[in-house]
Design an enzyme around this catalytic site. Structure first.
Site, mmCIF file in Angstrom:
data_model
loop_
_atom_site.group_PDB
_atom_site.id
_atom_site.type_symbol
_atom_site.label_atom_id
_atom_site.label_comp_id
_atom_site.label_asym_id
_atom_site.label_seq_id
_atom_site.Cartn_x
_atom_site.Cartn_y
_atom_site.Cartn_z
ATOM 1 N N LYS A 173 0.865 -1.186 0.000
ATOM 2 C CA LYS A 173 0.000 0.000 0.000
ATOM 3 C C LYS A 173 0.892 1.223 0.000
ATOM 4 O O LYS A 173 2.043 1.174 0.452
ATOM 5 C CB LYS A 173 -0.879 0.034 1.259
ATOM 6 C CG LYS A 173 -2.149 0.817 1.089
ATOM 7 C CD LYS A 173 -3.201 -0.021 0.393
ATOM 8 C CE LYS A 173 -4.459 0.729 0.071
ATOM 9 N NZ LYS A 173 -5.542 -0.207 -0.279
ATOM 10 N N ASP A 221 -7.040 4.223 -4.305
ATOM 11 C CA ASP A 221 -7.715 4.030 -3.018
ATOM 12 C C ASP A 221 -8.389 5.380 -2.759
ATOM 13 O O ASP A 221 -8.607 6.150 -3.706
ATOM 14 C CB ASP A 221 -6.702 3.637 -1.913
ATOM 15 C CG ASP A 221 -7.384 3.068 -0.663
ATOM 16 O OD1 ASP A 221 -7.719 1.880 -0.657
ATOM 17 O OD2 ASP A 221 -7.589 3.819 0.321
HETATM 18 N N1 GLU Z 1 -7.368 0.092 -2.849
HETATM 19 C C1 GLU Z 1 -8.064 -1.097 -3.215
HETATM 20 C C2 GLU Z 1 -8.055 -2.069 -2.045
HETATM 21 O O1 GLU Z 1 -8.106 -1.638 -0.912
HETATM 22 C C3 GLU Z 1 -7.598 -1.685 -4.534
HETATM 23 C C4 GLU Z 1 -6.145 -1.991 -4.669
HETATM 24 C C5 GLU Z 1 -5.721 -2.390 -6.077
HETATM 25 O O2 GLU Z 1 -6.534 -2.437 -6.980
HETATM 26 O O3 GLU Z 1 -4.543 -2.700 -6.220
HETATM 27 O O4 GLU Z 1 -8.042 -3.265 -2.189
#
Ligand code: GLU
Length: 447
Positions: free
Chosen positions: A128, A168
């Site tokens: 992340k 996100d």
């Molecule tokens: N932010 C999204 C999650 O919490 C998607 C992450 C992504 O597509 O890599 O899973």
């Protein structure tokens, strides 16, 4: 019992080694609390210190992001990328741009992402990133300059086989476009698979925008089906009004339910006739306005300034805004008002005492790392298309997403049964997600 004490000691060590990162502690505790029976069954995981290793990110990068605002003033933000675990595939997870971002938030999200990505069954590790930059009130040009500066640091540590960021909170199609443009310029490569959530005209996937909301709704549908029930005629409350909330609204309506309340950080709208998706999309996605303006277009709806959306009685609650938005008190209110199912569209939106209230109240509870896995799963489908230089149709991609969510539900449900907590999808998700990562880590030796 001995195992439980061992896990508790690991948790205490995590708290000590990561002072002040309360959201990270919370996410770790929830997973570790479920793992006692797993260590009994797989003693080699204890020997290899898999849990201790999984709690320590493989790599963490923090960097300066300088940029110039429209008045010519210099601004400085902080950028993060936590590459948490690559046992199952390249690091994968979104970027969050929000003023609340600090290392503890990124680590909680990165930690959750390991198990969520594992549950999708697709070959992706967990990561992340993000920044304390606040896109609210910024012009397109300011957002572009910020994204370009952010990527000028980030590009060194990402790549289609290394680490694939996505969106996100605060990062959507506009931001991904600017980030991709700068990556292409810096590397002199059209490496489509380096970012997901791209626009359809330059390598994005159908259904990616809708995926988290659709996926969460599919997950809740599976939980309801398990009780010979369904969305038909259900009153649903969906917090938030971003990407996840909007497409939850769409899918719930398609399945015969009615979303009667949504929210943003200013307050709550209640529309007993069912929220109108076109109005919300236009206000939030296109014009970036506040949700209270909904009432200008739908006079019968009411806006509650600063209201608590969980006060609105409903059959199904789908928290799709942010972490810790449902407290123990909110959960009690929801149960008292007759709520029978909760699907977490956001990451960790329910506090630990809230989760306990739902579980002991017999509410079907779909934890975020399972229920909202559809977003990242569709990101992995985007990566597949990019690798094969393909572009699949909407129906085809949606069918794959639907199947993935059925599988995620099945995995959680079976693991919950196997480890003695039938119907507890928190236990099921944590155990099923963990075992696969642990097996891969064991196979890789001490790395
Ligand atoms: N932010 C999204 C999650 O919490 C998607 C992450 C992504 O597509 O890599 O899973």
């Amino acid at each position: 019992m001995v195992m439980v004490e061992r896990v508790e000691a690991i948790y205490q060590d995590v708290v000590k080694r990561n002072p002040g990162e309360v959201e990270f502690h919370q996410a770790v505790k929830e997973v570790l609390d479920c793992l006692g029976p797993v260590l009994v069954k797989y003693p080699d995981f204890t020997e290899a210190k898999i849990i201790e290793r999984i709690c320590e990110p493989e790599r963490q990068t923090i960097f300066r992001v300088p940029w110039q605002d429209d008045r010519g003033q210099v601004q400085i933000n902080r950028g993060f990328r936590v590459q948490f675990n690559s046992a199952l595939g390249p690091y994968k997870g979104g970027l969050r741009f929000h003023p609340s971002v600090y290392l503890g938030i990124i680590k909680f999200l990165g930690f959750e992402q390991i198990f969520k990505n594992s549950l999708t069954g697709l070959p992706i590790g967990g990561a992340k990133g993000g920044s304390d930059f606040d896109p609210k009130g910024k012009s397109d040009n300011e957002v572009m300059r910020f994204c370009q500066s952010f990527m000028t640091e980030l590009w060194r540590i990402i790549g289609e086989h290394t680490d694939i960021p996505a969106g996100d909170i605060g990062v959507g199609g506009r931001e991904i476009g600017y980030l991709f443009g700068q990556y292409k310029r810096l590397t002199n490569k059209f490496e489509a698979g380096v970012l997901t959530g791209k626009g359809l005209v330059y390598g994005g996937s159908q259904v990616r925008t809708e995926a988290t909301g659709y996926g969460c709704t599919y997950f809740v549908e599976e939980m309801l089906k398990g009780k010979k029930n369904g969305f038909k005629g259900k009153k649903v409350v969906v917090s938030g009004s971003g990407n996840v909330a909007i497409y939850t609204l769409e899918k719930v309506h398609q399945l015969g339910g009615k979303v009667i309340a949504m929210s943003d950080s200013n307050g709550v709208i209640v529309d007993e006739k069912g929220c109108n998706i076109e109005t919300i999309r236009q206000l939030k996605e296109v014009e970036r306005r506040r949700i209270k303006d909904y009432c200008d277009y739908h006079r019968h709806a009411k806006f509650i300034h600063g209201g608590n959306i969980w006060d609105v009685p409903c059959d199904v609650a789908m928290p799709s805004a942010t972490q810790n938005e449902i407290t123990g008190k909110d959960a009690k209110k929801l149960v008292k008002n007759g709520c029978i199912a909760v699907g977490e569209g956001a990451n960790m939106p329910t506090t630990p005492d809230g989760v306990q209230v739902f579980l002991s109240g017999g509410v079907l509870f779909g934890p975020g790392k399972a229920a909202n896995a559809g977003g990242v799963a569709t990101s992995a489908l985007e990566m597949q298309q990019n690798a094969g230089r393909e572009a699949w149709g909407f129906e085809e991609t949606d069918a794959k997403l639907h199947q993935i969510m059925r599988n995620v539900y099945q995995l959680c449900s079976e693991a919950a049964d196997e480890f003695g907590s039938p119907g507890n999808f928190v236990v099921g998700a944590n155990i099923a997600g963990f075992i696969k990562v642990a097996r891969a880590m064991s196979a890789h030796g001490l790395v």
